[in-house]
Design a protein around this motif. Structure first.
Motif, PDB file in Angstrom:
ATOM      1  N   ALA A  17      -5.228   6.745  -4.464  1.00 42.69           N
ATOM      2  CA  ALA A  17      -5.948   5.745  -5.262  1.00 42.69           C
ATOM      3  C   ALA A  17      -5.766   6.012  -6.753  1.00 42.69           C
ATOM      4  CB  ALA A  17      -7.428   5.755  -4.903  1.00 42.69           C
ATOM      5  N   PHE A  18      -5.819   7.282  -7.153  1.00 40.23           N
ATOM      6  CA  PHE A  18      -5.694   7.648  -8.562  1.00 40.23           C
ATOM      7  C   PHE A  18      -4.363   7.173  -9.146  1.00 40.23           C
ATOM      8  CE2 PHE A  18      -4.361  10.505 -11.957  1.00 40.23           C
ATOM      9  CZ  PHE A  18      -5.481  10.539 -12.769  1.00 40.23           C
ATOM     10  N   PHE A  19      -3.268   7.465  -8.446  1.00 44.20           N
ATOM     11  CA  PHE A  19      -1.959   7.125  -9.008  1.00 44.20           C
ATOM     12  C   PHE A  19      -1.668   5.628  -8.947  1.00 44.20           C
ATOM     13  CE2 PHE A  19      -1.154  11.719  -8.504  1.00 44.20           C
ATOM     14  CZ  PHE A  19      -0.679  11.976  -9.781  1.00 44.20           C
ATOM     15  N   VAL A  20      -2.205   4.941  -7.939  1.00 45.71           N
ATOM     16  CA  VAL A  20      -2.048   3.484  -7.894  1.00 45.71           C
ATOM     17  C   VAL A  20      -2.764   2.847  -9.081  1.00 45.71           C
ATOM     18  CG1 VAL A  20      -2.641   1.375  -6.624  1.00 45.71           C
ATOM     19  CG2 VAL A  20      -1.698   3.332  -5.400  1.00 45.71           C
ATOM     20  N   LEU A  21      -3.996   3.268  -9.347  1.00 42.56           N
ATOM     21  CA  LEU A  21      -4.761   2.711 -10.456  1.00 42.56           C
ATOM     22  C   LEU A  21      -4.200   3.148 -11.811  1.00 42.56           C
ATOM     23  CD1 LEU A  21      -8.377   3.174  -9.027  1.00 42.56           C
ATOM     24  CD2 LEU A  21      -7.225   0.995  -9.446  1.00 42.56           C
ATOM     25  N   LEU A  22      -3.663   4.364 -11.866  1.00 41.87           N
ATOM     26  CA  LEU A  22      -3.157   4.906 -13.130  1.00 41.87           C
ATOM     27  C   LEU A  22      -1.959   4.111 -13.646  1.00 41.87           C
ATOM     28  CD1 LEU A  22      -3.688   7.269 -15.126  1.00 41.87           C
ATOM     29  CD2 LEU A  22      -1.916   8.548 -13.896  1.00 41.87           C
ATOM     30  N   THR A  23      -1.234   3.450 -12.765  1.00 43.88           N
ATOM     31  CA  THR A  23      -0.080   2.655 -13.217  1.00 43.88           C
ATOM     32  C   THR A  23      -0.503   1.583 -14.215  1.00 43.88           C
ATOM     33  OG1 THR A  23      -0.287   1.022 -11.424  1.00 43.88           O
ATOM     34  CG2 THR A  23       1.076   2.975 -11.002  1.00 43.88           C
ATOM     35  N   GLY A  24      -1.754   1.103 -14.086  1.00 50.38           N
ATOM     36  CA  GLY A  24      -2.224   0.053 -14.981  1.00 50.38           C
ATOM     37  C   GLY A  24      -1.526  -1.266 -14.743  1.00 50.38           C
ATOM     38  N   SER A  25      -0.834  -1.387 -13.612  1.00 52.13           N
ATOM     39  CA  SER A  25      -0.100  -2.615 -13.291  1.00 52.13           C
ATOM     40  C   SER A  25      -0.895  -3.415 -12.260  1.00 52.13           C
ATOM     41  CB  SER A  25       1.287  -2.273 -12.737  1.00 52.13           C
ATOM     42  OG  SER A  25       1.898  -3.424 -12.176  1.00 52.13           O
ATOM     43  N   TYR A  26      -1.448  -4.561 -12.712  1.00 50.13           N
ATOM     44  CA  TYR A  26      -2.204  -5.395 -11.772  1.00 50.13           C
ATOM     45  C   TYR A  26      -1.311  -5.838 -10.621  1.00 50.13           C
ATOM     46  CZ  TYR A  26      -4.402  -9.317  -9.548  1.00 50.13           C
ATOM     47  OH  TYR A  26      -4.897 -10.159  -8.586  1.00 50.13           O
ATOM     48  N   ARG A  27      -0.067  -6.180 -10.921  1.00 48.30           N
ATOM     49  CA  ARG A  27       0.847  -6.673  -9.883  1.00 48.30           C
ATOM     50  C   ARG A  27       1.087  -5.613  -8.810  1.00 48.30           C
ATOM     51  NH1 ARG A  27       6.017  -9.952 -11.847  1.00 48.30           N
ATOM     52  NH2 ARG A  27       4.263 -11.209 -12.587  1.00 48.30           N
ATOM     53  N   LEU A  28       1.270  -4.364  -9.215  1.00 53.14           N
ATOM     54  CA  LEU A  28       1.489  -3.281  -8.252  1.00 53.14           C
ATOM     55  C   LEU A  28       0.241  -3.045  -7.410  1.00 53.14           C
ATOM     56  CD1 LEU A  28       3.195  -0.938  -7.105  1.00 53.14           C
ATOM     57  CD2 LEU A  28       2.223   0.508  -8.903  1.00 53.14           C
ATOM     58  N   ILE A  29      -0.928  -2.995  -8.075  1.00 55.23           N
ATOM     59  CA  ILE A  29      -2.184  -2.788  -7.357  1.00 55.23           C
ATOM     60  C   ILE A  29      -2.378  -3.884  -6.312  1.00 55.23           C
ATOM     61  CG2 ILE A  29      -4.704  -2.763  -7.595  1.00 55.23           C
ATOM     62  CD1 ILE A  29      -4.236  -1.549 -10.424  1.00 55.23           C
ATOM     63  N   GLU A  30      -2.100  -5.117  -6.708  1.00 50.94           N
ATOM     64  CA  GLU A  30      -2.234  -6.250  -5.793  1.00 50.94           C
ATOM     65  C   GLU A  30      -1.313  -6.087  -4.591  1.00 50.94           C
ATOM     66  OE1 GLU A  30      -2.554 -10.587  -7.232  1.00 50.94           O
ATOM     67  OE2 GLU A  30      -0.483 -10.416  -6.540  1.00 50.94           O
ATOM     68  N   LYS A  31      -0.055  -5.720  -4.833  1.00 54.71           N
ATOM     69  CA  LYS A  31       0.903  -5.564  -3.732  1.00 54.71           C
ATOM     70  C   LYS A  31       0.497  -4.431  -2.787  1.00 54.71           C
ATOM     71  CE  LYS A  31       5.008  -7.478  -6.011  1.00 54.71           C
ATOM     72  NZ  LYS A  31       6.355  -7.196  -6.579  1.00 54.71           N
ATOM     73  N   VAL A  32       0.033  -3.329  -3.343  1.00 58.14           N
ATOM     74  CA  VAL A  32      -0.407  -2.204  -2.510  1.00 58.14           C
ATOM     75  C   VAL A  32      -1.570  -2.623  -1.605  1.00 58.14           C
ATOM     76  CG1 VAL A  32      -1.540   0.057  -2.549  1.00 58.14           C
ATOM     77  CG2 VAL A  32       0.403  -0.385  -4.059  1.00 58.14           C
ATOM     78  N   LEU A  33      -2.538  -3.345  -2.175  1.00 62.17           N
ATOM     79  CA  LEU A  33      -3.707  -3.737  -1.399  1.00 62.17           C
ATOM     80  C   LEU A  33      -3.369  -4.803  -0.357  1.00 62.17           C
ATOM     81  CD1 LEU A  33      -6.416  -3.653  -4.202  1.00 62.17           C
ATOM     82  CD2 LEU A  33      -6.226  -2.122  -2.235  1.00 62.17           C
ATOM     83  N   ILE A  34      -2.457  -5.702  -0.679  1.00 59.82           N
ATOM     84  CA  ILE A  34      -2.005  -6.678   0.325  1.00 59.82           C
ATOM     85  C   ILE A  34      -1.349  -5.942   1.491  1.00 59.82           C
ATOM     86  CG2 ILE A  34      -0.325  -8.511   0.786  1.00 59.82           C
ATOM     87  CD1 ILE A  34      -0.866  -9.535  -2.068  1.00 59.82           C
TER      88      ILE A  34
END
Length: 405
Positions: free
Chosen positions: A134-151
């Motif tokens: 969770a830390f490294f996903v959020l640390l990217t600061g990329s909404y698009r990446l976070i969205e893709k990971v959660l999908i």
């Protein structure tokens, strides 16, 4: 014939947020203890979630405002504004931190079912792993990446729990009866409250409005936002229905005591094989990752809006908020702490917060800045119904917290 493209995004984050280990546990207990009879409560909660999240989507897309910003701007009285902000901020920080710990701890139970691993210096390795992801996903600061990971995580949960659902071969007649014919067995009231309360989540109203604002910018995008809701929220509801049905098929009427999805994973193997056990464990672990990402993210969106801080995923202040929630959650779960008073406060805060935030949302959706897209009569009536139900549930949650129910 070319099929229309459906835009999936912010509502998938909402689905990822409400399908956490807490929801999986409540759904498991509902099925094991009451069979299919409480599925109607899930159907109601899915519809209520869609009503509220459609409003937050309009707020984000048309108004280009997050719900936190709207609350701050709507309240003009300084004393009332300060009181409201203190209440909401306290509830979000303490509530989300406590639930984050509970959700991560719940997810580790799924791992323990299939993998016997040692603690490292007293720290739970699975909890730490979830926290680091969770830390490294959020640390990217990329909404698009976070969205893709959660999908991807939502799709993984869907596969895991739907495969288990098929393996247990539920009675479809009983399933549809429980879904469409409301009933309330003895001692089921608190379970109904929990089923609805784990789906209609106040933090998701902040998460959805801010993420919709970030993804979509024009009036024409509202159609995409609504398509997202009509696909993602029912999919999340389908996962919950599958979990209740699996537990009902496997354990309702048996002498086994099932208190969590981990118990279900352990007990389901003799009758339905190792695949069912592994699928439940995988789904529980995936639900832990989803909640570990979304709870801190929702907190950051809510607090930045309320405190007039820019909603920039790469800013130090935004990152500081989600880091605090995540670190506290991992600490609570990995060190085996049992913060009874914090969890008690979280329950009280959540009982108060849902009707208050739903009321603020309804207020915001009747403002002139939305133009022709502000609530019409039917949207207000449906929203008011959800607010009334949330007040009743909030009151019962408080009574339960004070052991008066």
């Amino acid at each position: 014939m070319k099929l229309p493209k459906i835009s999936i995004g912010p509502a998938a984050l909402v689905a990822a947020a409400f399908i956490g280990p807490g929801t999986v546990t409540v759904a498991t207990k509902a099925g094991a203890n009451f069979g299919f009879s409480l599925l109607w409560a899930l159907l109601f909660s899915i519809l209520a979630t869609m009503i509220l999240q459609e409003m937050t989507a309009r707020l984000g897309v048309i108004g280009q405002k997050g719900l936190g910003q709207s609350i701050r701007e709507l309240i003009k009285n300084p004393a009332l504004k300060a009181l409201s902000i203190i209440l909401v901020v306290s509830a979000i920080i303490i509530g989300n931190a406590a639930y984050e710990g509970g959700n991560i701890a719940g997810a580790t139970l799924g791992v323990e079912v299939v993998w016997d691993y040692p603690d490292i210096a007293g720290i739970d390795l699975a909890a730490l792993t979830i926290g680091v992801i969770a830390f490294f996903v959020l640390l990217t600061g990329s909404y698009r990446l976070i969205e893709k990971v959660l999908i991807a995580v939502v799709l993984l949960m869907s596969i895991a729990f739907l495969v288990t659902f098929v393996l247990t071969k539920p009675d479809l007649g009983e399933l549809f009866e429980g879904l469409l014919v409301p009933s309330l067995p003895d001692s089921a009231t608190l379970t109904v409250i929990a089923l609805i309360g784990t789906t209609v989540v106040p933090y998701n109203l902040f998460l959805h409005s801010s993420s919709a604002k970030k993804k979509w910018k024009t009036v024409s995008d509202l159609k995409k936002a609504r398509q997202d809701i009509y696909v993602s929220i029912p999919l999340g509801g389908l996962i919950s229905i599958a979990i209740v049905s699996t537990a009902a098929s496997a354990f309702f009427g048996s002498q086994l005591e099932i208190n969590s999805a981990a118990d279900m994973a352990k007990s389901i193997e003799p009758a339905f094989g190792e695949l069912a056990q592994y699928m439940i464990a995988l789904g529980l672990f995936a639900s832990g990752i989803s909640s570990a990402i979304t709870a801190p993210l929702a907190s950051a969106y809510a607090l930045t809006g309320l405190l007039n801080i820019p909603e920039d995923l790469r800013s130090y202040k935004f990152r500081a908020i989600w880091m605090i929630i995540l670190v506290v959650g991992v600490a609570v779960s990995s060190l085996g702490l049992k913060p009874v008073s914090v969890i008690w406060f979280a329950q009280v805060a959540n009982g108060l917060l849902l009707p208050i935030i739903a009321s603020f949302l309804l207020w915001a959706m009747n403002q002139n800045f939305l133009g022709q897209h502000k609530n019409n009569l039917w949207q207000n009536l449906l929203g008011f119904l959800v607010v009334i139900v949330s007040f009743v549930l909030g009151a019962k949650s408080l009574l339960s917290a004070f052991k008066l129910l």
